[in-house]
Design an enzyme around this catalytic site. Structure first.
Site, PDB file in Angstrom:
ATOM      1  N   HIS A  86     -11.931   9.707   1.708  1.00  0.00           N
ATOM      2  CA  HIS A  86     -12.361   8.449   1.078  1.00  0.00           C
ATOM      3  C   HIS A  86     -13.344   7.753   2.038  1.00  0.00           C
ATOM      4  O   HIS A  86     -13.039   6.721   2.622  1.00  0.00           O
ATOM      5  CB  HIS A  86     -11.132   7.571   0.803  1.00  0.00           C
ATOM      6  CG  HIS A  86     -11.380   6.431  -0.130  1.00  0.00           C
ATOM      7  ND1 HIS A  86     -12.583   6.210  -0.777  1.00  0.00           N
ATOM      8  CD2 HIS A  86     -10.560   5.419  -0.541  1.00  0.00           C
ATOM      9  CE1 HIS A  86     -12.482   5.126  -1.530  1.00  0.00           C
ATOM     10  NE2 HIS A  86     -11.280   4.628  -1.408  1.00  0.00           N
ATOM     11  N   GLN A 132     -14.416   3.900   1.800  1.00  0.00           N
ATOM     12  CA  GLN A 132     -13.382   2.970   2.256  1.00  0.00           C
ATOM     13  C   GLN A 132     -13.456   2.795   3.776  1.00  0.00           C
ATOM     14  O   GLN A 132     -13.459   1.674   4.289  1.00  0.00           O
ATOM     15  CB  GLN A 132     -11.997   3.511   1.874  1.00  0.00           C
ATOM     16  CG  GLN A 132     -10.851   2.627   2.346  1.00  0.00           C
ATOM     17  CD  GLN A 132     -10.813   1.295   1.636  1.00  0.00           C
ATOM     18  OE1 GLN A 132     -10.829   1.254   0.417  1.00  0.00           O
ATOM     19  NE2 GLN A 132     -10.766   0.199   2.375  1.00  0.00           N
ATOM     20  N   ASP A 156      -1.326   2.987   4.298  1.00  0.00           N
ATOM     21  CA  ASP A 156      -1.863   3.282   2.957  1.00  0.00           C
ATOM     22  C   ASP A 156      -0.674   3.668   2.069  1.00  0.00           C
ATOM     23  O   ASP A 156       0.436   3.911   2.556  1.00  0.00           O
ATOM     24  CB  ASP A 156      -2.895   4.422   3.072  1.00  0.00           C
ATOM     25  CG  ASP A 156      -3.609   4.723   1.757  1.00  0.00           C
ATOM     26  OD1 ASP A 156      -3.488   3.931   0.798  1.00  0.00           O
ATOM     27  OD2 ASP A 156      -4.280   5.770   1.683  1.00  0.00           O
ATOM     28  N   CYS A 163      -5.956  -0.371   2.667  1.00  0.00           N
ATOM     29  CA  CYS A 163      -7.130  -0.276   1.782  1.00  0.00           C
ATOM     30  C   CYS A 163      -6.854  -0.807   0.383  1.00  0.00           C
ATOM     31  O   CYS A 163      -7.795  -1.084  -0.354  1.00  0.00           O
ATOM     32  CB  CYS A 163      -7.595   1.175   1.716  1.00  0.00           C
ATOM     33  SG  CYS A 163      -6.299   2.289   1.127  1.00  0.00           S
TER      34      CYS A 163
HETATM   35  N1   CP Z   1      -9.276   1.005  -2.013  1.00  0.00           N
HETATM   36  C1   CP Z   1      -9.688   1.559  -3.179  1.00  0.00           C
HETATM   37  O1   CP Z   1     -10.444   2.530  -3.226  1.00  0.00           O
HETATM   38  O2   CP Z   1      -9.205   0.915  -4.274  1.00  0.00           O
HETATM   39  P1   CP Z   1      -9.328   1.396  -5.791  1.00  0.00           P
HETATM   40  O3   CP Z   1      -8.445   2.597  -5.950  1.00  0.00           O
HETATM   41  O4   CP Z   1      -8.841   0.218  -6.590  1.00  0.00           O
HETATM   42  O5   CP Z   1     -10.757   1.729  -6.086  1.00  0.00           O
HETATM   43  N1  NVA Z   2      -4.600   7.236  -0.519  1.00  0.00           N
HETATM   44  C1  NVA Z   2      -4.806   6.383  -1.657  1.00  0.00           C
HETATM   45  C2  NVA Z   2      -6.023   5.552  -1.488  1.00  0.00           C
HETATM   46  C3  NVA Z   2      -6.242   4.572  -2.599  1.00  0.00           C
HETATM   47  C4  NVA Z   2      -7.516   3.824  -2.453  1.00  0.00           C
HETATM   48  C5  NVA Z   2      -4.900   7.229  -2.908  1.00  0.00           C
HETATM   49  O1  NVA Z   2      -5.470   8.311  -2.878  1.00  0.00           O
HETATM   50  O2  NVA Z   2      -4.386   6.779  -3.943  1.00  0.00           O
END
Ligand code: CP
Ligand code: NVA
Length: 305
Positions: free
Chosen positions: A127, A130, A221, A262
């Site tokens: 990600h 982020q 997270d 996040c």
């Molecule tokens: N942190 C993040 O990516 O949030 P969403 O899943 O709401 O996009």
């Molecule tokens: N690790 C989490 C991040 C969300 C923004 C997921 O993949 O759901």
């Protein structure tokens, strides 16, 4: 054009210039309204999203461009059409693609077949958007990156964690990852961090208290990432409970440590309500900074930064 699929291959200089650009965007949110005039972003979502979807759409709007967002379920790409064809068709219409997919390999295929830049809006593995915006938030709160210590708690075989490990190694931040057995970061990521690091420490440990000690940043997270099945919930709660961020854990960090997540977050799961709603929490600044950093990322991906 620059695809942004992960932080693999990034340099400290590239990250620093994205942070600088993100800061400039934040300083004048409506001061760059012609940068992407006539340009269109296509966002494709296989998973849910709130922050990523809104911040990308708003970023395009405020840069003078346009955004089209589609749920992959409503397209033939969910079985009737290959990802290669989706990529080739999209490039005939739009100037940049952002995709939130399950498989990182599928995202890579999308990029390989795309004539326009592709941005990773989250895969099971990475990600990067982020973590780039989190590095902006840390710079704002701490005035620097190099020499800090970040402690991460909970699910470490995780997209955000993998990017934090690489981002910290590149920017000279020591990172201690506290997680249960079976939920460690993927070994390839640890190897890359070792190669990318210019002397900072990257360690994985079982002992949450040892990880928290002396940290400048406490990060956690979700225990139930979007790709994780509900059937795993009970076992995960049991495995991750010793890694919940509580006031006690936060108290082991430096007095002026910040707490990051996040989002989305669940109070009583990966952290207590007291921590996420407390004075050390910067989670809503993190969410806001997604917007400013998305602008920098879009300009970088389109070769305009
Ligand atoms: N942190 C993040 O990516 O949030 P969403 O899943 O709401 O996009
Ligand atoms: N690790 C989490 C991040 C969300 C923004 C997921 O993949 O759901």
């Amino acid at each position: 054009m620059n695809h942004l699929l992960s932080l693999e291959g990034f340099t400290p200089g590239k990250i620093s210039s994205l942070i600088r650009l993100g800061k400039a965007m934040k300083k004048a949110p409506l001061g760059h309204s012609s940068k992407l005039r006539g340009k269109t972003l296509l966002s494709i979502f296989e998973k849910p999203s709130f922050r990523t979807r809104i911040s990308f759409e708003l970023a395009m709007l405020q840069l003078g461009g346009h955004a089209i967002t589609i749920d992959s379920q409503a397209t033939p790409m969910c079985g009737k059409e290959s990802i290669e064809d989706t990529a080739k068709v999209a490039g005939r219409y739009v100037d940049v693609i952002m995709a939130r997919l399950y498989s990182h390999e599928k995202l890579t295929k999308l990029a390989q077949n795309s004539q326009v830049p592709v941005i990773n809006g989250l895969t099971d593995k990475y990600h990067p958007c982020q973590v780039l915006s989190d590095l902006l938030t840390i710079t704002e709160k701490k005035g620097k990156l190099k020499g800090l210590k970040l402690a991460y708690f909970g699910d470490a075989d995780n997209n955000v964690t993998h990017c934090l490990i690489l981002g910290c190694a590149l920017m000279g931040i020591d990172i201690s990852v506290a997680c249960p057995a079976g939920h460690e970061p993927q070994p390839g990521v640890m190897e890359m961090a070792k190669d990318a690091s210019a002397g900072s420490k990257t360690e994985v440990m079982r002992d949450a208290a040892a990880a928290a000690k002396g940290a400048d940043i406490i990060y956690t997270d979700s225990w139930m990432s979007y790709h994780v099945s509900e059937s795993e919930k009970e076992a995960r709660i049991k495995a991750f409970a010793p890694y919940r961020v509580t006031a006690g854990v936060l108290g082991l960090a430096k007095k002026d440590a910040i707490f990051m997540n996040c989002l989305p977050a669940q109070r009583g799961m990966e952290q207590t309500a007291e921590v996420i709603d407390g004075p050390q929490s910067v989670v809503f600044d993190q969410a806001e900074n997604r917007l400013h950093m998305q602008k920098a990322i879009l300009l970088y991906a389109m070769g305009l930064a």
